[in-house]
Design a protein around this motif. Structure first.
Motif, PDB file in Angstrom:
ATOM      1  N   GLU A 153       0.843  -1.191   0.000  1.00 12.68           N
ATOM      2  CA  GLU A 153       0.000   0.000   0.000  1.00 12.68           C
ATOM      3  C   GLU A 153       0.875   1.236   0.000  1.00 12.68           C
ATOM      4  OE1 GLU A 153      -3.394   2.226   2.728  1.00 12.68           O
ATOM      5  OE2 GLU A 153      -2.631   0.251   3.290  1.00 12.68           O
ATOM      6  N   LEU A 154       0.611   2.159  -0.920  1.00 11.08           N
ATOM      7  CA  LEU A 154       1.378   3.392  -0.979  1.00 11.08           C
ATOM      8  C   LEU A 154       0.835   4.380   0.036  1.00 11.08           C
ATOM      9  CD1 LEU A 154       3.651   4.709  -2.698  1.00 11.08           C
ATOM     10  CD2 LEU A 154       1.840   5.827  -3.988  1.00 11.08           C
ATOM     11  N   PRO A 155       1.665   4.917   0.955  1.00  8.91           N
ATOM     12  CA  PRO A 155       1.172   5.826   1.992  1.00  8.91           C
ATOM     13  C   PRO A 155       0.939   7.230   1.454  1.00  8.91           C
ATOM     14  CG  PRO A 155       3.538   5.496   2.244  1.00  8.91           C
ATOM     15  CD  PRO A 155       3.091   4.621   1.109  1.00  8.91           C
ATOM     16  N   LEU A 156      -0.300   7.542   1.073  1.00  8.14           N
ATOM     17  CA  LEU A 156      -0.619   8.853   0.522  1.00  8.14           C
ATOM     18  C   LEU A 156      -1.425   9.710   1.493  1.00  8.14           C
ATOM     19  CD1 LEU A 156      -1.514   7.973  -3.183  1.00  8.14           C
ATOM     20  CD2 LEU A 156       0.578   8.991  -2.305  1.00  8.14           C
ATOM     21  N   LYS A 157      -1.470   9.295   2.780  1.00 10.74           N
ATOM     22  CA  LYS A 157      -2.223  10.075   3.751  1.00 10.74           C
ATOM     23  C   LYS A 157      -1.651  11.490   3.832  1.00 10.74           C
ATOM     24  CE  LYS A 157      -3.267  10.468   8.645  1.00 10.74           C
ATOM     25  NZ  LYS A 157      -2.780  10.183   9.985  1.00 10.74           N
ATOM     26  N   PRO A 177       4.736  10.047   4.061  1.00  9.80           N
ATOM     27  CA  PRO A 177       4.309  11.434   3.846  1.00  9.80           C
ATOM     28  C   PRO A 177       5.493  12.385   3.931  1.00  9.80           C
ATOM     29  CG  PRO A 177       3.737  10.725   6.056  1.00  9.80           C
ATOM     30  CD  PRO A 177       4.277   9.508   5.355  1.00  9.80           C
ATOM     31  N   LEU A 178       5.551  13.351   3.026  1.00 12.88           N
ATOM     32  CA  LEU A 178       6.734  14.172   2.845  1.00 12.88           C
ATOM     33  C   LEU A 178       6.955  15.185   3.959  1.00 12.88           C
ATOM     34  CD1 LEU A 178       6.304  14.965  -0.955  1.00 12.88           C
ATOM     35  CD2 LEU A 178       7.694  13.160   0.083  1.00 12.88           C
ATOM     36  N   TYR A 179       8.241  15.475   4.214  1.00 12.95           N
ATOM     37  CA  TYR A 179       8.735  16.611   4.996  1.00 12.95           C
ATOM     38  C   TYR A 179       8.573  16.506   6.503  1.00 12.95           C
ATOM     39  CZ  TYR A 179       8.307  18.454   0.267  1.00 12.95           C
ATOM     40  OH  TYR A 179       8.366  18.603  -1.094  1.00 12.95           O
ATOM     41  N   PRO A 202       4.986   8.532  10.572  1.00 14.95           N
ATOM     42  CA  PRO A 202       3.961   8.203  11.578  1.00 14.95           C
ATOM     43  C   PRO A 202       4.332   7.024  12.462  1.00 14.95           C
ATOM     44  CG  PRO A 202       2.947   8.600   9.439  1.00 14.95           C
ATOM     45  CD  PRO A 202       4.427   8.549   9.203  1.00 14.95           C
ATOM     46  N   ASP A 203       5.241   6.180  11.999  1.00 18.29           N
ATOM     47  CA  ASP A 203       5.670   5.038  12.815  1.00 18.29           C
ATOM     48  C   ASP A 203       6.631   5.441  13.930  1.00 18.29           C
ATOM     49  OD1 ASP A 203       4.142   3.209  11.381  1.00 18.29           O
ATOM     50  OD2 ASP A 203       5.740   2.800   9.950  1.00 18.29           O
ATOM     51  N   VAL A 204       7.126   6.667  13.868  1.00 18.28           N
ATOM     52  CA  VAL A 204       7.983   7.183  14.939  1.00 18.28           C
ATOM     53  C   VAL A 204       7.096   7.816  16.011  1.00 18.28           C
ATOM     54  CG1 VAL A 204       9.763   8.872  15.550  1.00 18.28           C
ATOM     55  CG2 VAL A 204       9.926   7.595  13.398  1.00 18.28           C
ATOM     56  N   VAL A 205       7.157   7.290  17.236  1.00 12.11           N
ATOM     57  CA  VAL A 205       6.319   7.775  18.334  1.00 12.11           C
ATOM     58  C   VAL A 205       7.157   8.652  19.264  1.00 12.11           C
ATOM     59  CG1 VAL A 205       4.858   7.122  20.279  1.00 12.11           C
ATOM     60  CG2 VAL A 205       4.864   5.728  18.194  1.00 12.11           C
ATOM     61  N   PHE A 242      -2.108  11.193  17.031  1.00 14.88           N
ATOM     62  CA  PHE A 242      -1.972  10.845  18.439  1.00 14.88           C
ATOM     63  C   PHE A 242      -1.862   9.332  18.588  1.00 14.88           C
ATOM     64  CE2 PHE A 242      -3.992  15.047  19.000  1.00 14.88           C
ATOM     65  CZ  PHE A 242      -3.084  15.601  19.899  1.00 14.88           C
ATOM     66  N   TRP A 243      -0.939   8.929  19.436  1.00 18.01           N
ATOM     67  CA  TRP A 243      -0.719   7.513  19.705  1.00 18.01           C
ATOM     68  C   TRP A 243      -1.945   6.882  20.350  1.00 18.01           C
ATOM     69  CZ3 TRP A 243      -0.561   5.136  24.591  1.00 18.01           C
ATOM     70  CH2 TRP A 243      -0.091   3.812  24.613  1.00 18.01           C
ATOM     71  N   VAL A 244      -2.259   5.654  19.952  1.00 18.66           N
ATOM     72  CA  VAL A 244      -3.341   4.880  20.541  1.00 18.66           C
ATOM     73  C   VAL A 244      -2.791   3.518  20.942  1.00 18.66           C
ATOM     74  CG1 VAL A 244      -5.582   3.790  20.156  1.00 18.66           C
ATOM     75  CG2 VAL A 244      -5.115   6.039  19.179  1.00 18.66           C
ATOM     76  N   ASN A 245      -3.063   3.129  22.173  1.00 19.71           N
ATOM     77  CA  ASN A 245      -2.635   1.832  22.669  1.00 19.71           C
ATOM     78  C   ASN A 245      -3.615   0.769  22.182  1.00 19.71           C
ATOM     79  OD1 ASN A 245      -1.725  -0.390  24.052  1.00 19.71           O
ATOM     80  ND2 ASN A 245      -2.072   0.444  26.099  1.00 19.71           N
TER      81      ASN A 245
END
Length: 275
Positions: A25-29, A145-147, A151-154, A196-199
């Motif tokens: 899946e290409l991350p285009l969010k 997502p650019l710049y 999102p995987d970095v918390v 925002f992080w979700v557990n």
């Protein structure tokens, strides 16, 4: 301006952004056509054994056409049938099922030292960002997502909490006479697109410590003052720090005047854990 447009195009062709391979899946969010990539265009990498005629036959099947043929580079710039908001991600999903196509990517715009449109930045109020040379840092992030980071970095913010959502606290506040009072919290307007992080190991509201970490219902972080799973901010400092790190960026709609969405964040695509 014509020369600038040519530079952007060549950069997009020679340095493709994140590539969608078959089954991925290409991350285009948070990426918008006309802002982050060229509407109605794709860069395609065919499997190596195809002739140019076979490639043209594939494009005809999908009602696409060559805009620039660069077989020596391994990528072809093509047009797609429509330029609607969802055309590029929709076509990528379709083409991923074709085994004759090895890779696909939008035709990203590449800007030298990308800068956000937020009023505090454009009016040079974020002097600390300039001292830290943030444009150079933003420009180094060339994967979607650019710049703004990953999102995987918390990033855990240990402070006074954050005005991360709109809700009413009916349990933890009293008036000057010690009587219980309700306190309303409203999400900051510039936090609406913040990750925002979700557990996900905890089930909200069931009164059980599902993940076994000694904190019950901690799906959104933790409030260590009230020993509560709602880390809302009644001091303001934690929200300020959170905004500096990751508040919504390049979303200023104030028409050149200060608004509640006028600030920018450093790592605005990263995820924030509120503690």
């Amino acid at each position: 301006m014509k020369h600038v447009g040519i530079i952007f195009l060549l950069l997009s062709i020679l340095v493709p952004g994140v590539m969608a391979r078959i089954g991925e899946e290409l991350p285009l969010k948070n990426l918008e056509p006309g802002i982050h990539y060229v509407p109605g265009e794709l860069l395609i990498k065919f499997v190596s054994h195809l002739s140019q005629q076979e490639k043209r036959d594939i494009l005809e099947k999908y009602q696409m056409a060559f805009l620039q043929e660069k077989p020596t580079l391994g990528w072809e710039l093509v047009s797609i049938p429509e330029e609607s908001e969802f055309a590029v991600p929709k076509m990528i999903s379709v083409l991923q099922e074709d085994p004759r196509i090895e890779g696909i990517t939008p035709n990203y715009y590449r800007f030298l030292e990308w800068e956000p449109n937020d009023w505090y930045w454009t009016e040079d109020h974020l002097w600390n960002f300039r001292i830290l040379r943030m444009p150079e840092a933003w420009d180094m992030d060339i994967e979607a997502p650019l710049y703004g980071g990953d999102p995987d970095v918390v990033i855990a913010v240990i402070d006074s909490g954050c005005i991360y959502k709109t809700w009413t606290d009916t349990e933890h506040y009293t008036d000057e006479n010690g009587n219980p009072v309700d306190v309303d919290f409203a999400q900051a307007p510039d936090f609406e697109n913040l990750n925002f992080w979700v557990n996900t190991d905890e089930i909200a509201g069931n009164g059980i410590d599902d993940d076994g970490n000694d904190y019950i219902d901690d799906t959104e972080g933790w409030n260590f003052v009230f020993d509560s799973p709602f880390p809302s901010d009644d001091k303001g400092h934690g929200s300020h720090v959170t905004g500096t790190i990751a508040q919504s960026t390049n979303n200023d709609d104030g028409g050149g005047v200060e608004t509640l969405k006028s600030a920018a964040g450093m790592a605005f695509e990263c995820t924030v854990m509120i503690l």
